[in-house]
Design an enzyme around this catalytic site. Structure first.
Site, PDB file in Angstrom:
ATOM      1  N   ASP A   1      -6.292  19.155 -15.113  1.00  0.00           N
ATOM      2  CA  ASP A   1      -6.800  17.832 -15.483  1.00  0.00           C
ATOM      3  C   ASP A   1      -6.484  17.639 -16.967  1.00  0.00           C
ATOM      4  O   ASP A   1      -7.111  18.247 -17.833  1.00  0.00           O
ATOM      5  CB  ASP A   1      -8.310  17.759 -15.220  1.00  0.00           C
TER       6      ASP A   1
ATOM      7  N   LYS B   1      -8.533   6.634 -19.137  1.00  0.00           N
ATOM      8  CA  LYS B   1      -8.837   7.130 -20.483  1.00  0.00           C
ATOM      9  C   LYS B   1      -7.645   6.912 -21.429  1.00  0.00           C
ATOM     10  O   LYS B   1      -7.254   5.789 -21.648  1.00  0.00           O
ATOM     11  CB  LYS B   1      -9.274   8.588 -20.385  1.00  0.00           C
TER      12      LYS B   1
ATOM     13  N   ARG C   1       0.836  -1.219   0.000  1.00  0.00           N
ATOM     14  CA  ARG C   1       0.000   0.000   0.000  1.00  0.00           C
ATOM     15  C   ARG C   1       0.863   1.258   0.000  1.00  0.00           C
ATOM     16  O   ARG C   1       0.440   2.321  -0.460  1.00  0.00           O
ATOM     17  CB  ARG C   1      -0.971  -0.016   1.196  1.00  0.00           C
TER      18      ARG C   1
ATOM     19  N   TYR D   1     -15.510  18.224 -16.078  1.00  0.00           N
ATOM     20  CA  TYR D   1     -15.910  16.852 -15.758  1.00  0.00           C
ATOM     21  C   TYR D   1     -16.804  16.888 -14.512  1.00  0.00           C
ATOM     22  O   TYR D   1     -16.384  17.386 -13.461  1.00  0.00           O
ATOM     23  CB  TYR D   1     -14.683  15.971 -15.538  1.00  0.00           C
TER      24      TYR D   1
END
Ligand SMILES: Cc1ncc(COP(=O)(O)O)c(C=O)c1O
Length: 383
Positions: free
Chosen positions: A178, A203, A53, A105
């Site tokens: 972004d 994406k 992690r 978005y």
């Protein structure tokens, strides 16, 4: 090869920064699934990792390539784009303020509204059509983050990143871009002054509609960056090793896919610009697009694979046309090898500022003529 004749970015990304596995000579990294790493008898770790992690070899190679791609000092991968978005906003303190575009978005904007309503974070949404609106939205000494996309989703208006960085920095804020839609293939956000670049790696970076992931790249190894790294470990939104492996594989073809999608999107936009069934085609590569001048300055290698159609006849006609496609898949998301179509207002819900007659297209890598024929027949039947 010396530093002065460093290969192009396209070459470096295709070769995953010339990756060669030190143990085997393999040119693709091994998939290391271990969650924990052994210590020696002296209680020191045998290698660089302790518990997955906090860090693992699958992330290290992926993050090195992503840092290279954006030209940052380092990258951090996350379990999803939204996990990365939330980690950035988790650095805010109560009373601080965020400026972001009104059209963007919707998931990120929904999260910002949640913070504004429940966590004493100020929020100003500015109009991207007005070049002075961003500057007016920023509150010196209070705004901690200016968050932008360019082009903005799904009208693809452009925000001048260098001007946004200037306005943010004068107010003492950080600029976060972004870059999911533009990608560093065509827009170099860090070079234009951004402090952080964010990607929904789901994406274009991955490109095959089979991984959900997020990525942040930083210009500086500062306190904010260290805090985000800490937050990732403790919030636990971490990318699995297999997803990291797939993502790295997908990224090797990023330039090819993005350039093909951009070329096809431009051809499709030009083909349909004057179509009698459409009010408008929204695409930054068209001279008629309001952001075209900024796009020409800021998008150095194609205008991207995203465009929107404003159809005549309102929302019903838009949904009918989307229902007629045979090749375009009716699905949300973007940046995959297959072309997608969606009625965006239906996806975004009640806060959406998206016109009812807007259809969003994500152009893939199929034969462009096939895509044009499919849209022609869909529009023909839809009227
Ligand atoms: C521009 C943009 N930013 C952020 C996100 C969120 O990313 P993810 O779905 O990987 O959590 C998306 C997802 O659609 C997006 O399109």
């Amino acid at each position: 090869m010396t530093d002065t004749d460093k290969p192009t970015l396209e070459t470096r990304i295709a070769q995953a920064c010339h990756y060669i596995d030190a143990a085997t000579g393999g040119i693709s990294p091994p998939l290391q699934l271990s969650t924990t790493y052994a210590r020696g008898a002296d209680y020191e770790y045998l290698g660089d990792y302790g518990y997955s992690r906090g860090g693992n070899p699958s992330w290290s190679v992926l993050e090195k390539v992503c840092a290279e791609l954006d030209g940052g000092i380092g990258a951090l991968c996350f379990a999803s784009g939204m996990a990365a978005v939330c980690a950035v906003f988790e650095t805010l303190e109560a009373g601080q303020h965020v400026a972001a575009p009104r059209v963007m978005y919707h998931g990120t904007q929904d999260w910002l509204r949640h913070l504004a309503e429940n966590r004493s974070i100020g929020l100003t949404l500015f109009d991207t059509a007005d070049p002075n609106a961003l500057e007016q939205a920023v509150q010196p000494g209070k705004t901690a983050i200016v968050w932008i996309e360019s082009p903005v989703n799904p009208t693809w208006e452009l925000i001048d990143i260098a001007a946004a960085a200037d306005a943010a920095h004068r107010a003492g804020a950080a600029l976060v871009v972004d870059a999911t839609v533009s990608t560093p293939v065509t827009t170099r956000a860090l070079e234009l002054g951004a402090d952080l670049v964010f990607h929904s790696a789901t994406k274009y970076l991955n490109g095959h509609s089979d991984v959900v992931g997020g990525m942040l790249v930083s210009a500086a190894d500062d306190d904010r960056w260290q805090r985000i790294k800490w937050l990732r470990t403790y919030m636990g939104g971490v990318l699995g090793p297999f997803e990291a492996w797939l993502l790295l594989r997908g990224m090797r073809t990023l330039f090819l896919r993005f350039e093909k999608a951009s070329a096809s999107a431009l051809e499709i936009a030009r083909h349909f610009e004057k179509h009698p069934g459409l009010e408008r085609v929204l695409y930054p590569g068209l001279a008629s697009h309001p952001g075209h001048d900024i796009a020409r300055r800021q998008m150095s290698n194609g205008f991207g694979g995203m465009l929107s159609l404003l159809v005549k006849g309102g929302g019903d006609a838009a949904r009918r046309i989307a229902g007629n496609t045979r090749l375009f898949v009716r699905a949300t998301s973007l940046g995959g090898v297959e072309s997608l179509i969606e009625h965006r207002a239906a996806v975004e819900g009640p806060h959406s500022a998206v016109p009812q007659n807007l259809l969003r297209l994500s152009i893939g890598i199929e034969n462009c003529r096939d895509l044009i024929d499919d849209l022609e027949q869909s529009l023909g039947k839809g009227q």
